[in-house]
Design a protein around this motif. Structure first.
Motif, mmCIF file in Angstrom:
data_model
loop_
_atom_site.group_PDB
_atom_site.id
_atom_site.type_symbol
_atom_site.label_atom_id
_atom_site.label_comp_id
_atom_site.label_asym_id
_atom_site.label_seq_id
_atom_site.Cartn_x
_atom_site.Cartn_y
_atom_site.Cartn_z
ATOM 1 N N UNK A 156 0.857 -1.194 0.000
ATOM 2 C CA UNK A 156 0.000 0.000 0.000
ATOM 3 C C UNK A 156 0.892 1.243 0.000
ATOM 4 N N UNK A 157 0.405 2.344 -0.569
ATOM 5 C CA UNK A 157 1.232 3.558 -0.542
ATOM 6 C C UNK A 157 1.111 4.323 0.769
ATOM 7 N N UNK A 168 -1.874 2.504 6.752
ATOM 8 C CA UNK A 168 -2.531 1.297 6.218
ATOM 9 C C UNK A 168 -1.538 0.128 6.210
ATOM 10 N N UNK A 169 -0.288 0.455 5.874
ATOM 11 C CA UNK A 169 0.766 -0.569 5.816
ATOM 12 C C UNK A 169 0.872 -1.287 7.169
ATOM 13 N N UNK A 170 0.864 -0.473 8.207
ATOM 14 C CA UNK A 170 0.967 -1.031 9.561
ATOM 15 C C UNK A 170 -0.195 -1.979 9.848
ATOM 16 N N UNK A 217 -6.531 -6.989 -5.989
ATOM 17 C CA UNK A 217 -7.756 -7.137 -5.170
ATOM 18 C C UNK A 217 -7.591 -6.675 -3.713
ATOM 19 N N UNK A 218 -6.361 -6.355 -3.272
ATOM 20 C CA UNK A 218 -6.236 -5.953 -1.858
ATOM 21 C C UNK A 218 -6.275 -4.437 -1.680
ATOM 22 N N UNK A 219 -6.006 -3.669 -2.758
ATOM 23 C CA UNK A 219 -6.088 -2.201 -2.627
ATOM 24 C C UNK A 219 -6.907 -1.613 -3.780
ATOM 25 N N UNK A 220 -7.314 -0.358 -3.599
ATOM 26 C CA UNK A 220 -8.161 0.284 -4.616
ATOM 27 C C UNK A 220 -7.338 0.708 -5.832
ATOM 28 N N UNK A 221 -8.023 0.995 -6.919
ATOM 29 C CA UNK A 221 -7.365 1.478 -8.145
ATOM 30 C C UNK A 221 -6.629 2.782 -7.861
ATOM 31 N N UNK A 238 -1.275 5.546 -6.862
ATOM 32 C CA UNK A 238 -0.307 6.152 -5.923
ATOM 33 C C UNK A 238 0.950 5.280 -5.805
ATOM 34 N N UNK A 239 0.768 3.970 -5.831
ATOM 35 C CA UNK A 239 1.924 3.055 -5.770
ATOM 36 C C UNK A 239 2.807 3.246 -7.002
#
Ligand code: SF4
Length: 219
Positions: free
Chosen positions: A148-149, A153-155, A191-195, A200-201
């Protein structure tokens, strides 16, 4: 009776050892499974749902194989069948960075194959030193799980034992990798993060000068 019980236990341990999967195939590559240890406990980790990936029956290790045991496994297979050797497995490969690099150097000189590490990017933090320069000349490419960017959220997603510092350490690790290795990729799982987050990634990877890849769940 006690003797029978002990013999049975010894046979079961021997069977577990024989059946232990150190190498397994995924597509045209050969994957190396050297540890089940990991600094994270990702919410999407495949280990919570199944015992293996690729052609392996189980990637749970009865013990962490020695360098000699891993090299011995390579001698049992036809290396001409594979494009690349990938250190991945059912754990974080850099938890055994010293042994990993010993195996990788031996394999590289014997079979002249490209070598990749799939990592959560927390290896320098976990080993207490910058491990990336040690990879130069041995490891061709590295794939770092970005996930994730967003630092918070990463945590939440990776649940690293290092907590808050993990995201920054992973980014720092990637910057170091860019200095020492030819091919650096950051990945997220489809499928785990939004478009929007995938965009952003991509922007983050562009800034770091590394490739961005959206991988399927089981890769
Ligand atoms: S870093 Fe990899 S092995 Fe570790 S918990 Fe996350 S997905 Fe699983």
């Amino acid at each position: 009776m006690m003797l029978l019980k002990n013999s049975r236990k010894a046979i079961l341990q021997l069977l577990e050892l024989i059946m232990m999967t150190i190498l397994y195939e995924v597509h045209d590559n050969i994957y190396v499974n050297m540890t089940n240890r990991c600094t994270c406990s990702c919410t999407f980790c495949v280990r919570g749902k199944q015992d293996s990936v690729g052609d392996a029956d189980s990637l749970w290790l009865e013990h962490e194989p020695t360098v000699e045991e891993v090299v011995q496994e390579f001698s049992k297979i036809d290396m001409n069948r594979y494009n690349e050797v990938v250190f991945c497995g059912f754990g974080e490969p850099t938890e055994r960075i010293d042994d990993l690099l010993k195996v990788a150097a031996l394999i590289k000189s014997k079979y002249n194959k490209k070598i990749r590490i799939n990592t959560n990017g927390q290896g320098s933090l976990s080993n207490g030193r910058n491990i990336v320069p040690e990879m130069a000349g041995i490891i061709n490419s590295i794939s770092v799980s970005l996930n994730t960017p967003n630092e918070e959220k990463y945590e939440e997603i990776v649940r690293s034992k290092f907590g808050k510092g993990a995201f920054k350490a992973m980014i720092e690790f990637t910057k170091e990798a860019k200095k020492y290795l030819k091919d650096v990729t950051m990945t997220t799982v489809s499928t785990t993060i939004s478009k929007e987050d995938e965009i952003k990634c991509q922007q983050l990877c562009d800034k770091l000068g590394v490739h961005y890849r959206i991988r399927t769940y089981q890769e």
